[in-house]
Design an enzyme around this catalytic site. Structure first.
Site, PDB file in Angstrom:
ATOM      1  N   GLU A   3       0.874  -1.166   0.000  1.00  0.00           N
ATOM      2  CA  GLU A   3       0.000   0.000   0.000  1.00  0.00           C
ATOM      3  C   GLU A   3       0.913   1.217   0.000  1.00  0.00           C
ATOM      4  O   GLU A   3       2.125   1.071  -0.177  1.00  0.00           O
ATOM      5  CB  GLU A   3      -0.912  -0.040   1.237  1.00  0.00           C
ATOM      6  N   ARG A 109       2.569 -13.822  -8.071  1.00  0.00           N
ATOM      7  CA  ARG A 109       1.206 -14.024  -8.580  1.00  0.00           C
ATOM      8  C   ARG A 109       0.920 -13.393  -9.946  1.00  0.00           C
ATOM      9  O   ARG A 109      -0.206 -13.503 -10.453  1.00  0.00           O
ATOM     10  CB  ARG A 109       0.196 -13.544  -7.539  1.00  0.00           C
ATOM     11  N   ARG A 257     -13.374  -8.127   1.283  1.00  0.00           N
ATOM     12  CA  ARG A 257     -12.054  -8.337   1.869  1.00  0.00           C
ATOM     13  C   ARG A 257     -12.148  -8.762   3.320  1.00  0.00           C
ATOM     14  O   ARG A 257     -13.130  -8.465   4.004  1.00  0.00           O
ATOM     15  CB  ARG A 257     -11.233  -7.033   1.801  1.00  0.00           C
TER      16      ARG A 257
END
Length: 269
Positions: A3, A109, A257
């Site tokens: 983030e 990923r 989430r």
DNA sequence: CTAATCACCTGAAGGC
DNA sequence: TGCCTTCAGGTGATTA
């Protein structure tokens, strides 16, 4: 994964490591990790400035730009000397410099992306101002909340009003402000809107000071972990005692989430 | 406009 | 040990 505080830590580190370097070449090893939208030849261009907005990192080159988003598992790893024998199978893009140093875009990923563009604004028009930018004032923040009927957690996660907040810092800021993540944005009392604004800035700045949070993947370009995970009040603490009131921290699925909060300290509006 | 779900990917962890 | 499910610092498209 990263983030605002993690991306800012990467930005600062890159400033020390690769500012001014001349790009020898860029090799995509996984086709979806690199997107070429500029016709300029990237070879020979220099890194003139390194910027950031929200979770987007910018490498401003002599004539064009690289926009980098790490998504969940992306890392930018710097090595003084490229050594192909130790190349991890998760390296998706290789940015090599004329002086033989190299920056690997490592991404297990494959969600992350590097976009090579002429105009950053054109690609990022939909992304709001950075949470730590001066334009995000208390008044701006309140105005955005007042015009939103969304739930507050979803509001913070969306990047269009304020960018850079993700799942960790949304939960942490809501805890500090004493606001339940399921509250409707516009219905939060005036004083609590201000408290939330201050909490957002506080958790982000504190994490930048701690070089970001490392849950599992996050590393800075030199391979260092962050330290901010040691200061979480609610994130990843489901089932444990609230540090303020000792009540059990709840973990629910909300806004798509995992969401952590203290049912006693945080009020739903 | 908001919300929910899936899609994109891989690996780790937990249940049986 | 192995199989199966669920989950993970994100975001964008699609469908209610």
């Amino acid at each position: 994964m990263p983030e605002l505080p993690e991306v800012e830590t990467v930005r600062r580190e890159l400033e020390m490591l690769i500012l001014g370097k001349e790009i020898k070449q860029i090799e995509p090893l996984w086709h979806r990790s690199y997107e070429e939208l500029s016709a300029q030849d990237v070879r020979g261009q220099k890194i003139e400035k390194i910027g950031r907005r929200g979770k987007y990192l910018f490498l401003h080159l002599s004539q064009s730009n690289l926009i980098i988003h790490l998504r969940m598992t992306g890392q930018l790893l710097y090595f003084e000397d490229a050594d192909m024998n130790e190349l991890s199978p998760y390296v998706r893009v290789i940015i090599s410099f004329k002086d033989h140093s190299v920056l690997y875009f490592h991404d297990v990923r494959k969600f992350g992306r590097i976009s090579y563009v002429d105009d950053i604004a054109k690609t990022l028009g939909h992304v709001g101002p950075d949470a730590l930018d001066d334009v995000v004032t208390e008044t701006y923040f309140k105005d955005c909340l007042n015009s939103s009927s969304a739930n507050i957690k979803g509001f913070l996660l969306a990047q269009k009003n304020v960018s850079g907040i993700g799942n960790i810092y949304a939960d942490e800021a809501l805890f500090l402000a004493g606001v339940d993540p399921r509250s409707t944005a516009k219905d939060i009392p005036e004083k609590k809107k201000i408290a939330l604004y201050n909490s957002v800035l506080l958790v982000l700045k504190r994490s930048v000071e701690n070089m970001g949070s490392t849950i599992s993947d996050y590393r800075d370009p030199s391979g260092n972990s962050g330290q901010n995970q040691n200061y979480f009040n609610v994130y990843s603490r489901g089932g444990l005692e609230c540090k303020k009131c000792s009540y059990k921290i709840e973990k629910i699925k909300h806004a798509g989430r995992g969401t952590h909060f203290c049912p006693k300290c945080q009020v739903k509006y």
